[in-house]
Design a protein around this motif. Structure first.
Motif, mmCIF file in Angstrom:
data_model
loop_
_atom_site.group_PDB
_atom_site.id
_atom_site.type_symbol
_atom_site.label_atom_id
_atom_site.label_comp_id
_atom_site.label_asym_id
_atom_site.label_seq_id
_atom_site.Cartn_x
_atom_site.Cartn_y
_atom_site.Cartn_z
ATOM 1 N N UNK A 107 -22.023 11.390 10.266
ATOM 2 C CA UNK A 107 -20.938 10.432 10.136
ATOM 3 C C UNK A 107 -21.114 9.593 8.873
ATOM 4 N N UNK A 108 -22.353 9.196 8.597
ATOM 5 C CA UNK A 108 -22.610 8.406 7.389
ATOM 6 C C UNK A 108 -22.340 9.219 6.135
ATOM 7 N N UNK A 109 -22.479 10.541 6.236
ATOM 8 C CA UNK A 109 -22.274 11.396 5.070
ATOM 9 C C UNK A 109 -20.815 11.626 4.726
ATOM 10 N N UNK A 110 -19.903 11.172 5.576
ATOM 11 C CA UNK A 110 -18.472 11.307 5.321
ATOM 12 C C UNK A 110 -17.884 9.956 4.951
ATOM 13 N N UNK A 111 -16.965 9.952 4.027
ATOM 14 C CA UNK A 111 -16.295 8.709 3.651
ATOM 15 C C UNK A 111 -15.233 8.351 4.693
ATOM 16 N N UNK A 112 -14.771 7.111 4.628
ATOM 17 C CA UNK A 112 -13.692 6.678 5.516
ATOM 18 C C UNK A 112 -12.463 7.563 5.320
ATOM 19 N N UNK A 113 -12.172 7.903 4.071
ATOM 20 C CA UNK A 113 -11.006 8.740 3.766
ATOM 21 C C UNK A 113 -11.178 10.129 4.368
ATOM 22 N N UNK A 114 -12.372 10.708 4.260
ATOM 23 C CA UNK A 114 -12.620 12.046 4.811
ATOM 24 C C UNK A 114 -12.487 12.056 6.334
ATOM 25 N N UNK A 115 -13.011 11.024 6.985
ATOM 26 C CA UNK A 115 -12.900 10.942 8.449
ATOM 27 C C UNK A 115 -11.442 10.805 8.862
ATOM 28 N N UNK A 116 -10.712 9.926 8.171
ATOM 29 C CA UNK A 116 -9.298 9.739 8.492
ATOM 30 C C UNK A 116 -8.518 11.031 8.275
ATOM 31 N N UNK A 194 -18.232 14.491 16.563
ATOM 32 C CA UNK A 194 -18.117 13.116 16.076
ATOM 33 C C UNK A 194 -16.989 12.379 16.781
ATOM 34 N N UNK A 195 -15.876 13.070 16.983
ATOM 35 C CA UNK A 195 -14.735 12.426 17.621
ATOM 36 C C UNK A 195 -15.061 11.978 19.035
ATOM 37 N N UNK A 196 -15.929 12.730 19.732
ATOM 38 C CA UNK A 196 -16.267 12.400 21.119
ATOM 39 C C UNK A 196 -17.439 11.429 21.234
ATOM 40 N N UNK A 197 -17.942 10.891 20.118
ATOM 41 C CA UNK A 197 -19.035 9.917 20.195
ATOM 42 C C UNK A 197 -18.674 8.719 21.068
ATOM 43 N N UNK A 198 -17.390 8.376 21.100
ATOM 44 C CA UNK A 198 -16.958 7.218 21.878
ATOM 45 C C UNK A 198 -17.174 7.410 23.374
ATOM 46 N N UNK A 199 -17.398 8.645 23.811
ATOM 47 C CA UNK A 199 -17.498 8.919 25.241
ATOM 48 C C UNK A 199 -18.852 8.514 25.823
ATOM 49 N N UNK A 200 -19.691 7.895 25.020
ATOM 50 C CA UNK A 200 -20.881 7.244 25.572
ATOM 51 C C UNK A 200 -20.479 5.997 26.374
ATOM 52 N N UNK A 201 -19.275 5.511 26.147
ATOM 53 C CA UNK A 201 -18.744 4.330 26.832
ATOM 54 C C UNK A 201 -17.976 4.784 28.077
ATOM 55 N N UNK A 238 -9.037 7.428 19.273
ATOM 56 C CA UNK A 238 -10.411 7.880 19.053
ATOM 57 C C UNK A 238 -10.805 7.768 17.587
ATOM 58 N N UNK A 239 -9.880 8.039 16.689
ATOM 59 C CA UNK A 239 -10.204 7.946 15.262
ATOM 60 C C UNK A 239 -10.434 6.502 14.840
ATOM 61 N N UNK A 240 -9.663 5.580 15.410
ATOM 62 C CA UNK A 240 -9.883 4.159 15.117
ATOM 63 C C UNK A 240 -11.280 3.747 15.581
ATOM 64 N N UNK A 241 -11.672 4.195 16.778
ATOM 65 C CA UNK A 241 -13.018 3.897 17.293
ATOM 66 C C UNK A 241 -14.068 4.487 16.363
ATOM 67 N N UNK A 242 -13.855 5.716 15.902
ATOM 68 C CA UNK A 242 -14.844 6.387 15.064
ATOM 69 C C UNK A 242 -15.005 5.697 13.721
ATOM 70 N N UNK A 243 -13.908 5.277 13.121
ATOM 71 C CA UNK A 243 -13.983 4.578 11.836
ATOM 72 C C UNK A 243 -14.705 3.242 11.989
ATOM 73 N N UNK A 244 -14.449 2.559 13.109
ATOM 74 C CA UNK A 244 -15.155 1.298 13.359
ATOM 75 C C UNK A 244 -16.636 1.554 13.589
ATOM 76 N N UNK A 245 -16.956 2.665 14.273
ATOM 77 C CA UNK A 245 -18.360 3.004 14.515
ATOM 78 C C UNK A 245 -19.075 3.300 13.202
#
Length: 257
Positions: A107-116, A194-201, A238-245
């Motif tokens: 996740x750190x290796x991708x830019x905000x633009x790439x993730x979006x 990466x998209x499902x990382x939020x499912x730890x919650x 989910x993408x908003x959560x991922x960008x915030x993460x």
């Protein structure tokens, strides 16, 4: 929402897409990628026996040596093992859950633009599949999707991540487009973990399951617009959560440094 540990079995359509003919020259890397994606997404489960090298070559439309080299790469990656003898063949091995720290590093290796951009592509693809599924699903197919979801375990992060991806794959199968299924498999292998990382919650797991119920209901009602909107809303959240993460991870790394 079932708490049973067993995951629903993937449909025959998903397995057929895995072994569909490759496009272009059909390199060994394509064979390896197709098999790897299917294993990581659970379309090929631990213990499943793969077709022989000759059968793989025939199904993928490649030379025997290409199929052999591709299978060898998957074996070297520790995803399958080959046994000799009358009951021999190549079998899928159990794989460990990808450590969250590795996903965070990716996740750190991708830019905000790439993730979006990845999230936008995923959302368009998944929403398109849902819209087409709502237009084409038979009553039996819609009921099977509902039954599949009811049998899916969203009680833990690992199970819910696998089944969240599986739900989208089942929708792609109902869309009756092998090309869409293959692209869904490829994109989920690339971006899904990466998209499902939020499912730890637990709260997010409950929200994702409830949203999936609404999507399944829209498909059953043949409401293409509602099915598409439901999927787009989920991927957007989910993408908003991922960008915030990503921002939190980077701030933590900066503080540690």
């Amino acid at each position: 929402m079932s708490q049973e540990p067993a995951a629903p079995a993937p449909s025959r359509g998903a397995r057929a897409a895995v072994f569909a003919q490759l496009t272009g020259a059909g390199r060994s890397e394509q064979v390896a990628q197709r098999l790897t994606d299917a294993i990581l997404l659970g379309v090929l489960a631990p213990g499943d026996r793969l077709p022989s090298e000759a059968e793989l070559a025939k199904r993928f439309g490649v030379a025997l040596v290409t199929a052999r080299d591709g299978l060898g790469a998957v074996r070297e990656a520790g995803l399958v093992e080959t046994r000799r003898g009358r009951e021999g063949g190549s079998f899928v091995l159990a794989t460990e859950q990808t450590p969250e720290r590795l996903l965070r590093a990716r996740l750190r290796g991708l830019s905000q633009v790439e993730i979006a951009d990845l999230a936008a592509y995923f959302g368009v693809l998944a929403a398109g599949c849902a819209e087409r599924a709502a237009e084409l699903a038979s009553t039996d197919e819609a009921q099977r999707l509902t039954d599949w979801l009811q049998g899916a375990d969203f009680g833990s992060a690992s199970d819910s991540g696998r089944n969240a991806g599986g739900f989208y794959l089942e929708i792609a199968v109902i869309s009756q487009s092998p090309r869409l299924v293959r692209e869904q498999i490829r994109l989920q292998a690339e971006f899904g973990p990466m998209l499902w990382l939020c499912l730890t919650d637990p709260a997010m797991r409950a929200r994702v399951y409830a949203q999936n119920e609404r999507t399944a209901a829209a498909i059953a009602a043949r409401d293409a617009a509602a099915a598409r909107a439901s999927v787009r809303a989920q991927i957007s959240e989910l993408s908003v959560w991922l960008l915030a993460a990503k921002e939190r991870f980077e701030q933590g790394a900066t503080a540690d440094g």
